[in-house]
Design an enzyme around this catalytic site. Structure first.
Site, short mmCIF file in Angstrom:
data_model
loop_
_atom_site.label_atom_id
_atom_site.label_comp_id
_atom_site.label_asym_id
_atom_site.label_seq_id
_atom_site.Cartn_x
_atom_site.Cartn_y
_atom_site.Cartn_z
N GLY A 101 0.86 -1.19 0.00
CA GLY A 101 0.00 0.00 0.00
C GLY A 101 0.89 1.23 0.00
CB ILE A 105 3.12 2.11 4.73
CG1 ILE A 105 2.28 3.17 5.44
CG2 ILE A 105 4.36 1.75 5.55
CD1 ILE A 105 1.71 2.75 6.77
CB SER A 119 -0.44 -6.43 -2.35
OG SER A 119 -0.42 -6.44 -3.74
NE ARG A 163 -2.74 -1.16 13.95
CZ ARG A 163 -2.23 0.03 13.64
NH1 ARG A 163 -0.93 0.17 13.43
NH2 ARG A 163 -3.00 1.09 13.53
CD GLU A 197 1.46 -2.04 19.78
OE1 GLU A 197 0.76 -1.03 19.88
OE2 GLU A 197 2.00 -2.38 18.73
CG HIS A 205 2.37 1.41 17.59
ND1 HIS A 205 1.29 0.56 17.58
CD2 HIS A 205 2.28 2.14 16.45
CE1 HIS A 205 0.57 0.77 16.47
NE2 HIS A 205 1.16 1.73 15.79
O1 LIG Z 1 0.02 2.86 13.79
C1 LIG Z 1 -0.30 3.95 13.48
C2 LIG Z 1 -1.41 4.26 12.64
O2 LIG Z 1 -2.26 3.39 12.42
O3 LIG Z 1 -1.49 5.40 12.17
#
Ligand SMILES: O=CC(=O)O
Length: 328
Positions: free
Chosen positions: A166, A168, A187, A245, A274, A292
């Site tokens: 995506g 990122i 993907s 995640r 977390e 995170h």
């Molecule tokens: O982890 C961070 C977000 O989802 O922006």
């Protein structure tokens, strides 16, 4: 997860039953820093969840860290028609339920992508060149007593498998191109606009990679997508980076593979539970662990505030939100 400083939502001046301002009402369901508070206060009348009027407010600000948006939460705020999430990931939001109830959902679009991509490359360089490990070595006085630290590996030219291309994942790939890495990806579908190799099976992707970077959204399909078989396919020299995640990786299995030398190292900014991290992971030398935080820079935060405000302004003027999240 989200380490926003200072104020909690409870400290928002609670507007009472007689609003004193004409500014549109906004329910705030997340902690806010002073910067956020002053930006939002200039545009909206803020309501905390404890306000007697909170159940009648139409728009709310939420974050992934504090708000599981499920039927129980939506029942508490039956008037809600617009939710704006201050992050990119929306795995905490039941999008189908929002859709069914006519609640528009927005996130912050691609605001975080470049920051997260920079961070992923930083983690990768750190793990490969053993930067944090060497820092510990120096601080612990071991340079003097034991001499030089063992060599790290070169990043240039390595085969990188990106799980989730995506915005990122694409930004990570672009950065790694500069290191002459050979990029493959997984993907949902092959992307005709990119020249990287598409490998539709995660085990094959891992087997063909020196480094696996997890940058996919967390969904039912990607939960534990990196499991024992994938880690074994990545192999003893393999490195894994996760900035997506935590639950996309089977964490106990990852810890076991790292501890037993079945993979070489990991750079992790996200975890399954977390802020709790398995003790065994903390004790391992071959990992870099961060809380995170890949999205957080002051520059990104300023942009996020503007995008959230723009989404609410669109909503309050009867337009669709500008960075909508849609249920598949
Ligand atoms: O982890 C961070 C977000 O989802 O922006």
């Amino acid at each position: 997860m989200y380490a926003f400083p200072s104020h909690t939502a409870a400290s928002i001046p609670t507007s009472d039953e007689t609003p004193t301002s004409d500014l549109p009402p906004l329910l705030v369901l997340r902690p806010l820093s002073d910067t956020w508070l002053s930006a939002l206060n200039a545009k909206f009348t803020l309501y905390s969840p404890s306000s007697p009027l909170s159940a009648s407010v139409h728009a709310a600000l939420i974050s992934g860290a504090y708000n599981r948006v499920d039927p129980a939460l939506l029942d508490q705020y039956p008037s809600l028609r617009c939710l704006v999430n201050t992050g990119a990931g929306v795995n905490h939001i039941n999008l189908e339920e929002c859709k069914r109830r006519g609640v528009q959902v927005a996130n912050v679009g691609e605001t975080h992508s470049k920051n997260v991509a920079d961070y992923a490359v930083g983690l990768l360089l750190d793990v490969m060149r053993r930067i944090t490990m060497s820092d510990r070595y120096v601080r612990n006085g071991l340079w003097v007593t034991r001499g030089n630290y063992p060599l790290g590996s070169k990043l240039g030219g390595k085969r990188v498998g990106i799980v989730g291309l995506g915005s990122i994942g694409s930004a990570i790939a672009k950065r790694l191109e500069a290191f002459e890495c050979k990029i493959s990806y997984l993907s949902r579908k092959a992307k005709p606009t990119v020249s990287y190799r598409y490998i539709p099976n995660i085990c094959d992707l891992a087997a063909e990679s020196d480094i696996l970077v997890v940058s996919c959204a967390l969904t039912k399909e990607t939960h534990h997508i990196v499991n024992k078989q994938v880690l074994q396919a990545l192999g003893k020299e393999g490195i894994i980076i996760n900035i997506g995640r935590g639950a996309s990786i089977d964490e106990p299995e990852l810890v076991r593979c790292l501890a037993q030398g079945e993979i070489k190292g990991a750079g992790l900014d996200v975890f399954e539970h977390e802020p709790n991290i398995p003790k065994e992971l903390i004790e391992l030398e071959n990992v870099v662990l961060t809380p995170h935080q890949s999205v957080f820079t002051p520059e990104a935060m300023a942009e996020v505030i503007q995008i959230c405000i723009a989404n609410f302004e669109a909503f309050f003027t009867g337009k669709p939100v500008i960075t909508p999240v849609v249920a598949d």
